[in-house]
Design a protein around this motif. Sequence first.
Motif, PDB file in Angstrom:
ATOM      1  N   LYS A  90       9.850   1.899  12.585  1.00  0.00           N
ATOM      2  CA  LYS A  90       9.134   2.591  13.663  1.00  0.00           C
ATOM      3  C   LYS A  90       8.281   3.733  13.119  1.00  0.00           C
ATOM      4  O   LYS A  90       7.173   3.971  13.600  1.00  0.00           O
ATOM      5  CB  LYS A  90      10.120   3.122  14.699  1.00  0.00           C
ATOM      6  CG  LYS A  90      10.692   2.059  15.587  1.00  0.00           C
ATOM      7  CD  LYS A  90      11.581   2.652  16.651  1.00  0.00           C
ATOM      8  CE  LYS A  90      12.162   1.561  17.530  1.00  0.00           C
ATOM      9  NZ  LYS A  90      13.007   2.107  18.598  1.00  0.00           N
ATOM     10  N   ILE A  91       8.789   4.434  12.115  1.00  0.00           N
ATOM     11  CA  ILE A  91       8.027   5.542  11.526  1.00  0.00           C
ATOM     12  C   ILE A  91       6.748   5.021  10.877  1.00  0.00           C
ATOM     13  O   ILE A  91       5.658   5.563  11.090  1.00  0.00           O
ATOM     14  CB  ILE A  91       8.891   6.315  10.506  1.00  0.00           C
ATOM     15  CG1 ILE A  91       9.984   7.091  11.235  1.00  0.00           C
ATOM     16  CG2 ILE A  91       8.038   7.250   9.660  1.00  0.00           C
ATOM     17  CD1 ILE A  91      11.022   7.707  10.321  1.00  0.00           C
ATOM     18  N   ILE A  92       6.875   3.953  10.093  1.00  0.00           N
ATOM     19  CA  ILE A  92       5.699   3.404   9.411  1.00  0.00           C
ATOM     20  C   ILE A  92       4.703   2.830  10.410  1.00  0.00           C
ATOM     21  O   ILE A  92       3.491   3.016  10.276  1.00  0.00           O
ATOM     22  CB  ILE A  92       6.126   2.360   8.361  1.00  0.00           C
ATOM     23  CG1 ILE A  92       6.865   3.070   7.229  1.00  0.00           C
ATOM     24  CG2 ILE A  92       4.928   1.602   7.822  1.00  0.00           C
ATOM     25  CD1 ILE A  92       7.428   2.165   6.185  1.00  0.00           C
ATOM     26  N   LEU A  93       5.198   2.151  11.446  1.00  0.00           N
ATOM     27  CA  LEU A  93       4.294   1.640  12.480  1.00  0.00           C
ATOM     28  C   LEU A  93       3.590   2.788  13.199  1.00  0.00           C
ATOM     29  O   LEU A  93       2.406   2.684  13.533  1.00  0.00           O
ATOM     30  CB  LEU A  93       5.057   0.774  13.481  1.00  0.00           C
ATOM     31  CG  LEU A  93       5.470  -0.611  12.996  1.00  0.00           C
ATOM     32  CD1 LEU A  93       6.314  -1.308  14.051  1.00  0.00           C
ATOM     33  CD2 LEU A  93       4.264  -1.449  12.640  1.00  0.00           C
ATOM     34  N   GLY A  94       4.294   3.885  13.429  1.00  0.00           N
ATOM     35  CA  GLY A  94       3.678   5.051  14.056  1.00  0.00           C
ATOM     36  C   GLY A  94       2.595   5.665  13.188  1.00  0.00           C
ATOM     37  O   GLY A  94       1.534   6.068  13.686  1.00  0.00           O
ATOM     38  N   ILE A  95       2.853   5.738  11.886  1.00  0.00           N
ATOM     39  CA  ILE A  95       1.851   6.269  10.955  1.00  0.00           C
ATOM     40  C   ILE A  95       0.599   5.399  10.979  1.00  0.00           C
ATOM     41  O   ILE A  95      -0.528   5.901  11.057  1.00  0.00           O
ATOM     42  CB  ILE A  95       2.428   6.350   9.528  1.00  0.00           C
ATOM     43  CG1 ILE A  95       3.532   7.396   9.458  1.00  0.00           C
ATOM     44  CG2 ILE A  95       1.336   6.658   8.517  1.00  0.00           C
ATOM     45  CD1 ILE A  95       4.352   7.332   8.190  1.00  0.00           C
ATOM     46  N   LEU A  96       0.796   4.088  10.921  1.00  0.00           N
ATOM     47  CA  LEU A  96      -0.353   3.178  10.936  1.00  0.00           C
ATOM     48  C   LEU A  96      -1.088   3.237  12.270  1.00  0.00           C
ATOM     49  O   LEU A  96      -2.321   3.186  12.305  1.00  0.00           O
ATOM     50  CB  LEU A  96       0.102   1.748  10.636  1.00  0.00           C
ATOM     51  CG  LEU A  96       0.566   1.490   9.206  1.00  0.00           C
ATOM     52  CD1 LEU A  96       1.139   0.093   9.084  1.00  0.00           C
ATOM     53  CD2 LEU A  96      -0.568   1.691   8.224  1.00  0.00           C
ATOM     54  N   GLN A  97      -0.341   3.352  13.361  1.00  0.00           N
ATOM     55  CA  GLN A  97      -0.981   3.422  14.673  1.00  0.00           C
ATOM     56  C   GLN A  97      -1.789   4.708  14.818  1.00  0.00           C
ATOM     57  O   GLN A  97      -2.858   4.709  15.416  1.00  0.00           O
ATOM     58  CB  GLN A  97       0.081   3.314  15.775  1.00  0.00           C
ATOM     59  CG  GLN A  97      -0.453   2.839  17.089  1.00  0.00           C
ATOM     60  CD  GLN A  97      -1.088   1.463  17.017  1.00  0.00           C
ATOM     61  OE1 GLN A  97      -0.571   0.538  16.409  1.00  0.00           O
ATOM     62  NE2 GLN A  97      -2.241   1.329  17.632  1.00  0.00           N
ATOM     63  N   ASN A  98      -1.289   5.801  14.244  1.00  0.00           N
ATOM     64  CA  ASN A  98      -2.037   7.060  14.285  1.00  0.00           C
ATOM     65  C   ASN A  98      -3.290   7.009  13.415  1.00  0.00           C
ATOM     66  O   ASN A  98      -4.237   7.760  13.651  1.00  0.00           O
ATOM     67  CB  ASN A  98      -1.155   8.227  13.848  1.00  0.00           C
ATOM     68  CG  ASN A  98      -0.120   8.575  14.886  1.00  0.00           C
ATOM     69  OD1 ASN A  98      -0.277   8.275  16.069  1.00  0.00           O
ATOM     70  ND2 ASN A  98       0.958   9.197  14.454  1.00  0.00           N
ATOM     71  N   ALA A  99      -3.295   6.150  12.416  1.00  0.00           N
ATOM     72  CA  ALA A  99      -4.439   6.044  11.506  1.00  0.00           C
ATOM     73  C   ALA A  99      -5.451   4.993  11.958  1.00  0.00           C
ATOM     74  O   ALA A  99      -6.411   4.722  11.235  1.00  0.00           O
ATOM     75  CB  ALA A  99      -3.946   5.711  10.102  1.00  0.00           C
ATOM     76  N   THR A 100      -5.279   4.418  13.137  1.00  0.00           N
ATOM     77  CA  THR A 100      -6.185   3.350  13.567  1.00  0.00           C
ATOM     78  C   THR A 100      -7.625   3.831  13.718  1.00  0.00           C
ATOM     79  O   THR A 100      -8.554   3.084  13.420  1.00  0.00           O
ATOM     80  CB  THR A 100      -5.725   2.703  14.890  1.00  0.00           C
ATOM     81  OG1 THR A 100      -5.571   3.714  15.873  1.00  0.00           O
ATOM     82  CG2 THR A 100      -4.453   1.928  14.705  1.00  0.00           C
ATOM     83  N   GLY A 101      -7.824   5.057  14.163  1.00  0.00           N
ATOM     84  CA  GLY A 101      -9.188   5.577  14.284  1.00  0.00           C
ATOM     85  C   GLY A 101      -9.887   5.638  12.938  1.00  0.00           C
ATOM     86  O   GLY A 101     -11.052   5.252  12.805  1.00  0.00           O
ATOM     87  N   TYR A 102      -9.168   6.113  11.940  1.00  0.00           N
ATOM     88  CA  TYR A 102      -9.713   6.188  10.580  1.00  0.00           C
ATOM     89  C   TYR A 102      -9.977   4.787  10.023  1.00  0.00           C
ATOM     90  O   TYR A 102     -11.031   4.532   9.432  1.00  0.00           O
ATOM     91  CB  TYR A 102      -8.735   6.950   9.689  1.00  0.00           C
ATOM     92  CG  TYR A 102      -9.137   7.025   8.248  1.00  0.00           C
ATOM     93  CD1 TYR A 102     -10.262   7.734   7.856  1.00  0.00           C
ATOM     94  CD2 TYR A 102      -8.392   6.387   7.273  1.00  0.00           C
ATOM     95  CE1 TYR A 102     -10.635   7.806   6.528  1.00  0.00           C
ATOM     96  CE2 TYR A 102      -8.751   6.454   5.940  1.00  0.00           C
ATOM     97  CZ  TYR A 102      -9.875   7.164   5.572  1.00  0.00           C
ATOM     98  OH  TYR A 102     -10.240   7.220   4.255  1.00  0.00           O
ATOM     99  N   ILE A 103      -9.029   3.874  10.242  1.00  0.00           N
ATOM    100  CA  ILE A 103      -9.188   2.501   9.754  1.00  0.00           C
ATOM    101  C   ILE A 103     -10.383   1.834  10.436  1.00  0.00           C
ATOM    102  O   ILE A 103     -11.184   1.155   9.791  1.00  0.00           O
ATOM    103  CB  ILE A 103      -7.890   1.695   9.970  1.00  0.00           C
ATOM    104  CG1 ILE A 103      -6.764   2.270   9.111  1.00  0.00           C
ATOM    105  CG2 ILE A 103      -8.100   0.221   9.653  1.00  0.00           C
ATOM    106  CD1 ILE A 103      -5.397   1.707   9.421  1.00  0.00           C
ATOM    107  N   ARG A 104     -10.527   2.050  11.740  1.00  0.00           N
ATOM    108  CA  ARG A 104     -11.657   1.461  12.470  1.00  0.00           C
ATOM    109  C   ARG A 104     -12.988   2.022  11.983  1.00  0.00           C
ATOM    110  O   ARG A 104     -13.983   1.296  11.905  1.00  0.00           O
ATOM    111  CB  ARG A 104     -11.508   1.701  13.968  1.00  0.00           C
ATOM    112  CG  ARG A 104     -10.448   0.837  14.609  1.00  0.00           C
ATOM    113  CD  ARG A 104     -10.348   1.085  16.087  1.00  0.00           C
ATOM    114  NE  ARG A 104     -11.540   0.563  16.745  1.00  0.00           N
ATOM    115  CZ  ARG A 104     -11.988   1.010  17.906  1.00  0.00           C
ATOM    116  NH1 ARG A 104     -11.363   1.976  18.538  1.00  0.00           N
ATOM    117  NH2 ARG A 104     -13.063   0.487  18.440  1.00  0.00           N
TER     118      ARG A 104
END
Length: 116
Positions: free
Chosen positions: A66-80
């Motif tokens: 859950k922590i790693i998924l949260g980190i990736l979800q928070n970085a979606t703007g940067y990834i996009r």
Amino acid sequence: MLKDFSRSMRLERSLYKEIAVIIQKNLRDPRLNSFITITEVKLSYDLSYAKVFITFLNYDDKKNIKIILGILQNATGYIRSLLNKKIYLRIVPKLFFVYDTSLINGIFISELIKNI
């Protein structure tokens, strides 16, 4: 003349490759110290949403997942934003990261078959 692949399938492959490179090279969060593997990218019919199925080594604990998924979800703007620079699209799909359990399920079934 028929096309072998639809536009959505080609875009899924491109997103698969580019997101994998971005996660490995551009995300510098120290909590992402495991090897993250993208197993599949599925686009919605209108190409505005993408589910990114991931798995990673060394983490079987649900809390860490859950922590790693949260980190990736928070970085979606940067990834996009990085995807927008690499793949020329009118609308870059919104990303949703999902933990893929198919690998773990496959290992479990293989172990059951071996024990028979």
